[in-house]
Design an enzyme around this catalytic site. Sequence first.
Site, PDB file in Angstrom:
ATOM      1  N   ASP A  91      10.731   9.705  14.154  1.00  0.00           N
ATOM      2  CA  ASP A  91      11.593   9.076  15.131  1.00  0.00           C
ATOM      3  C   ASP A  91      12.825   9.966  15.297  1.00  0.00           C
ATOM      4  OD1 ASP A  91      12.524   7.185  16.785  1.00  0.00           O
ATOM      5  OD2 ASP A  91      12.510   5.557  15.322  1.00  0.00           O
ATOM      6  N   CYS A 299      -9.650  -9.275  -0.224  1.00  0.00           N
ATOM      7  CA  CYS A 299      -8.935  -7.993  -0.213  1.00  0.00           C
ATOM      8  C   CYS A 299      -9.452  -7.084  -1.330  1.00  0.00           C
ATOM      9  CB  CYS A 299      -7.441  -8.238  -0.381  1.00  0.00           C
ATOM     10  SG  CYS A 299      -6.467  -6.729  -0.405  1.00  0.00           S
ATOM     11  N   CYS A 304      -5.208  -7.202  -5.827  1.00  0.00           N
ATOM     12  CA  CYS A 304      -6.152  -8.317  -5.776  1.00  0.00           C
ATOM     13  C   CYS A 304      -7.303  -8.144  -6.762  1.00  0.00           C
ATOM     14  CB  CYS A 304      -6.664  -8.487  -4.352  1.00  0.00           C
ATOM     15  SG  CYS A 304      -5.354  -9.083  -3.253  1.00  0.00           S
TER      16      CYS A 304
HETATM   17 ZN   LIG Z   1      -4.822  -7.264  -1.928  1.00  0.00          ZN
END
Ligand SMILES: [Zn+2]
Length: 367
Positions: A91, A299, A304
């Site tokens: 940017d 996930c 997870c």
């Molecule tokens: Zn996850």
Amino acid sequence: MSEIFELISRNGKARYGILKTPHGNVETPVFMPVATKGTIKTVPKRDFDDLGIKMIISNSLHLFLRPGLEIIKKHGDIHGFIGFNGPIFTDSGGFQVTNEDFLHSIKEDGIVFKAPNDGKKILLTPKMSAQIQNSLGTDIAMALDYCIPYGRSKRKVEKAVDLTFKWSKEFFSERNGIGFGIVQGGVFKDLREKSASQITSLDFPGFAVGGLSIGEPKETMFDVLDFTLDLLPDNKPRYFMGLGSPLDVLKGVMMGIDIFDSVFPTRNARHGLAFTSEGPLDLRKSAFSDDLKPIDKKCDCYTCKNYSRSYVHHLLREKEILGLYLLSIHNIRFMIKFMEDIRSAIKNNNIENFYHDVEEKYGKGNS
Ligand SMILES: [Zn+2]
């Protein structure tokens, strides 16, 4: 087909394509995690492959101010400095300067701001912004534009549109490498038309819609965004800056945006909010204190696979840095996987059904 973008298939206005950069090709629609100062907050590069991160965006002005171009050049370029050999957007930093505390004034020649480290006044010109981004070795550089805050008079917004055009021309002639022009015009459709015809008269390889998602009502934002996207050339990539919630990103895809970036996944992680395939979860809530399930059973991220909601809840409550890391990588993985699913839905002509499913989980003020 433009030299950097191959449009492969469509579903309604949604597009599936390939963005080609000097550091590799990327499938679109794509979501770029934000590495303003050269790092996605708390996430080291060794996680990028696991998370599926293909491209990131950094802020050229921040890096110019600190550590400075000289230090970065000792590493070769921005890729060497931050240790990532994939595509990097930068940017111009104009948006941050005009929207944060250090703005001093807007001149015909550029933006005057006070350097946050030493208070010195600096004039950032379009030419200088292009030179900074050239020196960094950025794959895709963003033109310096004037993003006027929401709520200003139409006359002032029109001045910002004209100034943005002047600056874009100066930027365009100085940039060596890929650069994107930015369409301004606030919430005024005739000014959006004016800005789009000005900016697209320059042969930028891609375009961004700027000056939205800065405080206007969401309905207005999507209305003006949809209107503006239809004014951009079909064969070049379109980038929308600063849209981050899953449902908003999906709406943007369905209007024809190819590239997104946002701090939303990592900022929300710092506030304890997890994105999941069933909708958002506020993991700070005591209901999760003895919840042994993973954050999202669908996930495949490290968090997870290894930890319970209960454990992450505990880390967040204790303000342990590991908690921020575990939740940041989960949210980023969620967004990257979400984009993979969006691309599949486009390829399978199934984006409408996909949308209804996401709206059920993330709609109704739930995003
Ligand atoms: Zn996850």
